[in-house]
Design a protein around this motif. Structure first.
Motif, mmCIF file in Angstrom:
data_model
loop_
_atom_site.group_PDB
_atom_site.id
_atom_site.type_symbol
_atom_site.label_atom_id
_atom_site.label_comp_id
_atom_site.label_asym_id
_atom_site.label_seq_id
_atom_site.Cartn_x
_atom_site.Cartn_y
_atom_site.Cartn_z
ATOM 1 N N ALA A 193 0.818 -1.211 0.000
ATOM 2 C CA ALA A 193 0.000 0.000 0.000
ATOM 3 C C ALA A 193 0.854 1.263 0.000
ATOM 4 O O ALA A 193 0.377 2.328 -0.382
ATOM 5 C CB ALA A 193 -0.926 0.002 1.205
ATOM 6 N N ALA A 194 2.102 1.164 0.404
ATOM 7 C CA ALA A 194 2.989 2.329 0.416
ATOM 8 C C ALA A 194 3.447 2.698 -0.986
ATOM 9 O O ALA A 194 3.912 3.818 -1.208
ATOM 10 C CB ALA A 194 4.203 2.052 1.298
ATOM 11 N N ILE A 195 3.303 1.793 -1.928
ATOM 12 C CA ILE A 195 3.744 2.074 -3.298
ATOM 13 C C ILE A 195 2.874 3.156 -3.933
ATOM 14 O O ILE A 195 3.378 4.050 -4.605
ATOM 15 C CB ILE A 195 3.723 0.785 -4.137
ATOM 16 N N GLY A 196 1.575 3.087 -3.712
ATOM 17 C CA GLY A 196 0.647 4.037 -4.321
ATOM 18 C C GLY A 196 0.934 5.484 -3.959
ATOM 19 O O GLY A 196 1.121 6.326 -4.845
ATOM 20 N N PRO A 197 0.975 5.830 -2.663
ATOM 21 C CA PRO A 197 1.292 7.213 -2.308
ATOM 22 C C PRO A 197 2.701 7.634 -2.732
ATOM 23 O O PRO A 197 2.917 8.791 -3.091
ATOM 24 C CB PRO A 197 1.168 7.236 -0.789
ATOM 25 N N GLY A 198 3.624 6.693 -2.740
ATOM 26 C CA GLY A 198 4.979 7.030 -3.180
ATOM 27 C C GLY A 198 5.011 7.449 -4.638
ATOM 28 O O GLY A 198 5.628 8.449 -4.998
ATOM 29 N N VAL A 199 4.323 6.692 -5.467
ATOM 30 C CA VAL A 199 4.243 7.040 -6.889
ATOM 31 C C VAL A 199 3.464 8.337 -7.070
ATOM 32 O O VAL A 199 3.843 9.206 -7.858
ATOM 33 C CB VAL A 199 3.606 5.882 -7.684
ATOM 34 N N GLY A 200 2.380 8.479 -6.322
ATOM 35 C CA GLY A 200 1.566 9.689 -6.428
ATOM 36 C C GLY A 200 2.328 10.939 -6.050
ATOM 37 O O GLY A 200 2.244 11.967 -6.745
ATOM 38 N N ILE A 201 3.089 10.877 -4.989
ATOM 39 C CA ILE A 201 3.861 12.037 -4.553
ATOM 40 C C ILE A 201 4.950 12.358 -5.574
ATOM 41 O O ILE A 201 5.208 13.522 -5.870
ATOM 42 C CB ILE A 201 4.450 11.785 -3.147
ATOM 43 N N GLY A 202 5.557 11.335 -6.126
ATOM 44 C CA GLY A 202 6.552 11.565 -7.168
ATOM 45 C C GLY A 202 5.955 12.256 -8.377
ATOM 46 O O GLY A 202 6.548 13.184 -8.939
ATOM 47 N N LEU A 203 4.763 11.833 -8.790
ATOM 48 C CA LEU A 203 4.101 12.467 -9.937
ATOM 49 C C LEU A 203 3.690 13.905 -9.628
ATOM 50 O O LEU A 203 3.776 14.785 -10.492
ATOM 51 C CB LEU A 203 2.881 11.651 -10.345
ATOM 52 N N ILE A 204 3.256 14.155 -8.395
ATOM 53 C CA ILE A 204 2.851 15.509 -8.010
ATOM 54 C C ILE A 204 4.029 16.465 -8.108
ATOM 55 O O ILE A 204 3.933 17.548 -8.710
ATOM 56 C CB ILE A 204 2.268 15.511 -6.584
ATOM 57 N N PHE A 205 5.167 16.087 -7.548
ATOM 58 C CA PHE A 205 6.300 16.997 -7.557
ATOM 59 C C PHE A 205 6.995 17.053 -8.915
ATOM 60 O O PHE A 205 7.599 18.072 -9.259
ATOM 61 C CB PHE A 205 7.266 16.663 -6.424
ATOM 62 N N ALA A 206 6.879 16.000 -9.720
ATOM 63 C CA ALA A 206 7.379 16.070 -11.094
ATOM 64 C C ALA A 206 6.567 17.078 -11.895
ATOM 65 O O ALA A 206 7.114 17.856 -12.685
ATOM 66 C CB ALA A 206 7.329 14.698 -11.746
ATOM 67 N N ALA A 207 5.251 17.075 -11.691
ATOM 68 C CA ALA A 207 4.398 18.054 -12.368
ATOM 69 C C ALA A 207 4.687 19.465 -11.867
ATOM 70 O O ALA A 207 4.639 20.428 -12.652
ATOM 71 C CB ALA A 207 2.931 17.707 -12.156
ATOM 72 N N LEU A 208 5.007 19.609 -10.589
ATOM 73 C CA LEU A 208 5.361 20.928 -10.045
ATOM 74 C C LEU A 208 6.620 21.469 -10.705
ATOM 75 O O LEU A 208 6.655 22.618 -11.145
ATOM 76 C CB LEU A 208 5.554 20.849 -8.532
ATOM 77 N N VAL A 209 7.640 20.648 -10.794
ATOM 78 C CA VAL A 209 8.894 21.080 -11.414
ATOM 79 C C VAL A 209 8.679 21.432 -12.881
ATOM 80 O O VAL A 209 9.180 22.450 -13.372
ATOM 81 C CB VAL A 209 9.975 19.990 -11.255
ATOM 82 N N SER A 210 7.902 20.623 -13.566
ATOM 83 C CA SER A 210 7.615 20.886 -14.971
ATOM 84 C C SER A 210 6.825 22.185 -15.143
ATOM 85 O O SER A 210 7.106 22.990 -16.033
ATOM 86 C CB SER A 210 6.836 19.717 -15.561
ATOM 87 N N GLY A 211 5.847 22.393 -14.298
ATOM 88 C CA GLY A 211 5.043 23.610 -14.382
ATOM 89 C C GLY A 211 5.829 24.862 -14.067
ATOM 90 O O GLY A 211 5.658 25.895 -14.724
ATOM 91 N N VAL A 212 6.703 24.789 -13.078
ATOM 92 C CA VAL A 212 7.518 25.957 -12.724
ATOM 93 C C VAL A 212 8.543 26.236 -13.819
ATOM 94 O O VAL A 212 8.855 27.392 -14.110
ATOM 95 C CB VAL A 212 8.195 25.745 -11.354
ATOM 96 N N ALA A 213 9.037 25.190 -14.463
ATOM 97 C CA ALA A 213 9.989 25.392 -15.562
ATOM 98 C C ALA A 213 9.302 26.078 -16.743
ATOM 99 O O ALA A 213 9.924 26.867 -17.448
ATOM 100 C CB ALA A 213 10.577 24.062 -16.009
ATOM 101 N N ARG A 214 8.019 25.793 -16.944
ATOM 102 C CA ARG A 214 7.301 26.407 -18.064
ATOM 103 C C ARG A 214 6.824 27.815 -17.741
ATOM 104 O O ARG A 214 6.852 28.691 -18.597
ATOM 105 C CB ARG A 214 6.094 25.551 -18.448
ATOM 106 N N GLN A 215 6.337 28.025 -16.507
ATOM 107 C CA GLN A 215 5.833 29.335 -16.114
ATOM 108 C C GLN A 215 6.348 29.683 -14.719
ATOM 109 O O GLN A 215 5.681 29.425 -13.714
ATOM 110 C CB GLN A 215 4.310 29.351 -16.111
ATOM 111 N N PRO A 216 7.518 30.286 -14.647
ATOM 112 C CA PRO A 216 8.090 30.610 -13.331
ATOM 113 C C PRO A 216 7.241 31.584 -12.516
ATOM 114 O O PRO A 216 7.283 31.558 -11.286
ATOM 115 C CB PRO A 216 9.442 31.244 -13.673
ATOM 116 N N GLU A 217 6.455 32.408 -13.177
ATOM 117 C CA GLU A 217 5.651 33.386 -12.434
ATOM 118 C C GLU A 217 4.489 32.733 -11.688
ATOM 119 O O GLU A 217 3.905 33.335 -10.794
ATOM 120 C CB GLU A 217 5.122 34.478 -13.367
#
Length: 63
Positions: A7-31
């Motif tokens: 059951a720990a795999i699910g939140p681990g993958v989810g958190i990784g995807l959340i912060f990957a999307a954050l980094v990608s979004g900030v790289a595209r629109q820093p403002e």
């Protein structure tokens, strides 16, 4: 307890995807960093809350 480990795999993958999307979004629109960060932290909290609830249920429910 094996189920809890699985059951720990699910939140681990989810958190990784959340912060990957954050980094990608900030790289595209820093403002938009502050808005994206608050949304990412909310997603992180929700994903962790589901895991914490599953840990509590693993100890409360009989085997």
């Amino acid at each position: 307890m094996v189920g809890l480990g699985l059951a720990a795999i699910g939140p681990g993958v989810g958190i990784g995807l959340i912060f990957a999307a954050l980094v990608s979004g900030v790289a595209r629109q820093p403002e938009a960093e502050s808005r994206l960060r608050s949304i990412a932290i909310l997603g992180f909290v929700l994903a962790e809350a589901l895991f914490i609830i599953s840990v509590a249920l693993a100890f409360v429910l009989p085997i």
